[in-house]
Scaffold this motif. Structure first.
Motif, PDB file in Angstrom:
ATOM      1  N   THR A   1       0.862  -1.183   0.000  1.00  0.00           N
ATOM      2  CA  THR A   1       0.000   0.000   0.000  1.00  0.00           C
ATOM      3  C   THR A   1       0.900   1.236   0.000  1.00  0.00           C
ATOM      4  O   THR A   1       2.087   1.166   0.362  1.00  0.00           O
ATOM      5  CB  THR A   1      -0.905   0.028   1.244  1.00  0.00           C
TER       6      THR A   1
ATOM      7  N   ASN B   1       0.955   5.604   0.946  1.00  0.00           N
ATOM      8  CA  ASN B   1       0.305   6.731   1.637  1.00  0.00           C
ATOM      9  C   ASN B   1       1.119   7.993   1.379  1.00  0.00           C
ATOM     10  O   ASN B   1       2.301   8.069   1.740  1.00  0.00           O
ATOM     11  CB  ASN B   1       0.211   6.446   3.138  1.00  0.00           C
TER      12      ASN B   1
ATOM     13  N   GLU C   1       1.772  12.012   1.932  1.00  0.00           N
ATOM     14  CA  GLU C   1       1.547  13.155   2.821  1.00  0.00           C
ATOM     15  C   GLU C   1       1.943  14.420   2.074  1.00  0.00           C
ATOM     16  O   GLU C   1       3.121  14.725   1.912  1.00  0.00           O
ATOM     17  CB  GLU C   1       2.373  13.012   4.101  1.00  0.00           C
TER      18      GLU C   1
END
Length: 836
Positions: free
Chosen positions: A489, A491, A493
């Motif tokens: 996965t 992610n 920011e």
């Protein structure tokens, strides 16, 4: 040993999950398989042999020189399978003293004249008859028979088959034709006097020292091997061969082929001297033997065998120009068996448990050769196929690469020792770097030359050279089982402009540690990040980026042996294809597009882009994924496919493009198809015929009868089978038999082809065609070992054989005077018996 190639990628059909899952029984056993205890050390083996072609037996005399290995002993115990023992004596300078012996259960125990100490040599004389047809030991998946000594068409009854004699020693079948200690950790020099009909040529290990004419049209050839090697590598070949001469440096390089193939021998085997030079330099260890010869064997029981200086290939190695212009299907096998002359023949696996030091290296040599000769893309394609082969069989997941608890030594010849082992060496090479990896291999070869090796010794040589501890690598890849199953996965920011990639391991049994290449794509361009994944379920890696990457590509260099789960979009695959320089990343993008374009037209742009790839395998995959009968696909791609059909530099791509155009059933392509019928290439010719069959079916039968399908590839047979069956082209019945044999499995993979194959099976079984029945029963017998203990597969094969038997009985009743129908019934009964 190169394993037998089973027709129509049977393993993929059986183990893909579309039919049924393989049950695991072959990986574990209670017994510990220790290395053979060496009580005796063989020193020299001298043989004098002659052949009885009518009885299919061999008369032999042996002078075996040996000594106690360490402890004093007054006896000698030899393997000697299914022999008649006529005389046993102690030989001292030609003077024979009879010795007492006991022969039972294929073991010959000889009581020596006294107790001998270490390094105290003695010579035992044995006169015997070898009776290979009396051997009860069975074969395996890799080696389908264990008779050791084979008489092919010995009485000359089959006009379409050559008369030959050849031997097959691996695993422990040399003891069918001479008494020996038939274990991998024995090594001996040898000489063989072979008395044969003068019309035949001979081949054995080492150099022919003399050839003497005898009475009654016979000749005796004296072959000498002056460097020690394992008994399973001893070889004899006899037959009416053409010998095509070649050279490497000052050594003879010979190719023994049936005379029909003499003009093509150098096209088939001609890269051998370059391979010898390349491997010698890559390993910094010159080819260590006195010559290198290669010979083909009719009805050979495996793929190929690395007999020292005398490699034996199955007859499929023999190809004609129509095959060779498409690709030399045997080139990787030639490299494989040659590389064994370092890994297997020079340094031999201490026991079958450590087969990896033989077969994994030979498997990886195929990568090394392709990389050297044809480039990294071609090598990566081969590695990808090997890994897929390993993954297809779920039973492989529970097997250690080095294992001491197998049921049978034959079980070691599997997708773990070959496919997985080769992929592991590729990972090890990439971890250490080329200089350290190949220097470590050189140290291993020089340290253990003419002796034996184990995985631990390989590790020690690589550690000695590199200075790195490799226990972690060997513990998980050599002495452990399975492979990582990875998902990931991401992610992003935006404030920190950082992306975190989380690598998840889900294999359950154990977690792996490994280096991993991750490509982050920003504005279409990849940036490579090399990270270290620890042995835990989750690993987080944070990278500074300018924006959220449009694509994260895991295992971007294609090195890690693992299963990957991802959910990329069509746009992401397009980005991956367009901007990655790595073959595997591009191929995976095109492969996914081919699988999904019917459901999602957004994938079409990946296929269209793939049509122009520099690698012909990717071009083939792209064009085969198209359905040009659909307007959107035709509009986007048909102009390029038309160019490929006429002008692609690879004939295999031309054939695939012609096949794609044939599915349009557009008569405007008839001139293209007619021109293709006159091509040299079998791929172009066969696909052109399918095109004509699609637009003008009345012409298909007469044209199909003219195509030479002897030794044709599975893909070629698959293309033509429906035409041959529909039009009942008797001449081609034997050619389709091996494919028709698997019709129940084909139905799951390709229902249309499966239905044609079933019709073909019924046609063969309702006809009086000995050759077709031979081909069909032969392949079904060969595949027995490869289906393991899968009860559903065994039941299915036995049932189709019984159905076929019932049809043959009807043929017999209708034609009781047929000279061959009873032979066919016997063949089917023997195939059924093999599954009991």
């Amino acid at each position: 040993m190169k394993k037998l190639f089973i027709s129509i990628s049977l393993l993929g059909i059986l183990f893909s999950g579309n039919v049924f899952a393989q049950t695991e029984t072959s990986g574990r056993a209670e017994v510990y398989r220790a290395s053979h205890t060496k009580m005796t050390e063989l020193k020299h083996t001298k043989l004098k042999v002659n052949f009885d072609y009518q009885k299919e037996q061999m008369g032999g005399e042996e002078w075996l020189t040996a000594a106690p290995y360490f402890y004093p002993t007054d006896s000698l115990v030899l393997n000697a399978k299914a022999m008649l023992i006529h005389e046993v004596a102690l030989d001292k300078n030609g003077s024979k003293t009879p010795l007492k012996y006991e022969y039972k259960e294929d073991m010959l125990k000889i009581n020596l004249d006294k107790t001998y100490n270490k390094d105290q040599d003695y010579t035992v004389y044995i006169k015997y008859t070898a009776r290979p047809n009396e051997v009860t030991q069975k074969g395996s998946a890799a080696i389908t028979d264990a008779k050791g000594l084979y008489f092919i068409n010995a009485q000359g009854k089959d006009p379409d088959k050559p008369t030959q004699i050849w031997t097959q020693g691996e695993t422990e079948s040399s003891s069918v034709w001479f008494p020996t200690i038939d274990k991998t950790n024995q090594k001996t020099t040898e000489e063989i006097y072979m008395t044969v009909p003068d019309k035949y040529v001979t081949l054995s290990n080492g150099i022919m020292k003399s050839s003497t004419k005898e009475t009654n049209g016979l000749r005796t050839d004296h072959w000498v091997m002056d460097k020690k090697h394992a008994p399973y590598l001893f070889f004899m070949g006899v037959g009416d061969y053409a010998i095509v001469k070649d050279k490497w440096r000052n050594l003879d390089v010979d190719y023994y082929v049936e005379k029909e193939y003499e003009p093509y021998a150098k096209q088939i085997f001609g890269n051998t001297p370059e391979m010898m030079e390349f491997f010698s330099k890559r390993l910094n260890y010159d080819y260590p033997w006195s010559k290198f010869a290669q010979i083909t064997g009719s009805d050979y029981v495996s793929g190929a065998m690395e007999n020292t200086t005398a490699v034996l290939h199955q007859e499929s190695a023999q190809q004609k120009p129509g095959d060779l212009i498409d690709e030399n299907r045997w080139e990787e096998t030639i490299a494989h068996e040659l590389f064994h002359h370092w890994f297997g023949d020079l340094v031999t696996a201490e026991s079958w448990s450590n087969l990896t030091v033989n077969e994994s290296f030979a498997n990886y040599s195929q990568y090394l050769w392709n990389e050297h000769k044809y480039g990294k893309d071609v090598a990566d394609y081969g590695l990808m196929k090997e890994i897929k082969g390993y993954m297809m069989d779920p039973s492989n997941i529970s097997k250690d690469l080095v294992r001491f608890n197998y049921h049978s030594r034959e079980d070691m010849f599997d997708g773990v020792s070959y496919n997985k082992g080769g992929a592991i060496l590729h990972m090890l090479r990439n971890y250490l770097g080329d200089d350290a990896f190949f220097a470590g291999l050189n140290d291993y070869l020089k340290t253990y030359e003419y002796g034996t090796g184990e995985a631990h010794q390989l590790r020690l040589s690589l550690e000695k050279v590199s200075g790195k501890d490799l226990n972690w690598f060997f513990n998980q890849w050599y002495f452990g089982s399975g492979n990582p199953k990875i998902s990931y996965t991401t992610n992003f920011e935006p404030v920190k402009k950082q992306v975190t990639v989380t690598i998840n391991q889900a294999q359950g049994s154990q977690n792996f540690q490994f280096p991993l290449a991750i490509d982050l794509y920003e504005n279409g361009k990849p940036t490579r990040k090399n990270v270290w994944v620890d042995a835990k379920e989750k690993n987080n890696f944070t990278f500074t980026v300018s924006k959220n990457p449009e694509l994260v590509n895991i295992n971007a260099d294609g090195v890690l042996l693992a299963e990957f789960t991802d959910n990329k979009t069509a746009d992401q695959y397009f980005t991956q294809y367009q901007n990655s320089k790595e073959f595997l990343s591009r191929y995976i993008a095109v492969e996914n597009a081919a699988e999904n374009v019917a459901k999602n037209p957004a994938f079409l742009k990946v296929l269209v882009a793939g049509l122009k790839d520099s690698n012909f395998r990717i071009r083939m995959k792209a064009v085969s994924g198209l359905d040009l009968s659909k307007p959107d696909q035709a509009k986007a791609a048909i102009a390029e496919v038309e160019k490929m059909a006429s002008n692609d530099p690879k004939t295999l791509v031309q054939g695939a493009a012609i096949s794609a155009l044939a599915k349009t059933k557009d008569k405007k392509y008839l001139p293209l198809f007619e021109k293709g019928l006159n091509a040299v290439s079998n791929s172009v010719k066969a696909n052109s015929l399918t095109g004509i069959a699609a637009v003008d079916p009345t012409r298909a039968a007469s044209l199909a009868e003219k195509i030479d399908l002897e030794g044709a590839s599975d893909d070629l047979i698959g293309e033509l089978l429906p035409i041959i069956v529909k039009n009942k082209i008797e001449k081609q019945m034997p050619a389709i038999a091996a494919t028709a044999a698997f019709y129940p499995f084909l139905k799951f993979q390709n229902p249309e082809l499966g239905a044609s194959a079933e019709e073909g099976f019924n046609w063969i079984m309702s006809s009086d065609n000995l050759k077709a029945t031979e081909n069909l029963t032969k392949v079904l017998t060969q595949v027995k070992g490869q289906i393991g203990s899968n009860p559903q597969a065994k039941m299915m094969i036995v049932q189709i054989l019984k159905d076929g038997l019932a049809k043959k009985m009807i043929v017999l009743k209708a034609n009781p005077s047929s000279p061959t129908i009873n032979q066919q019934i016997d063949l089917i009964n023997k195939a059924i018996e093999a599954y009991k």
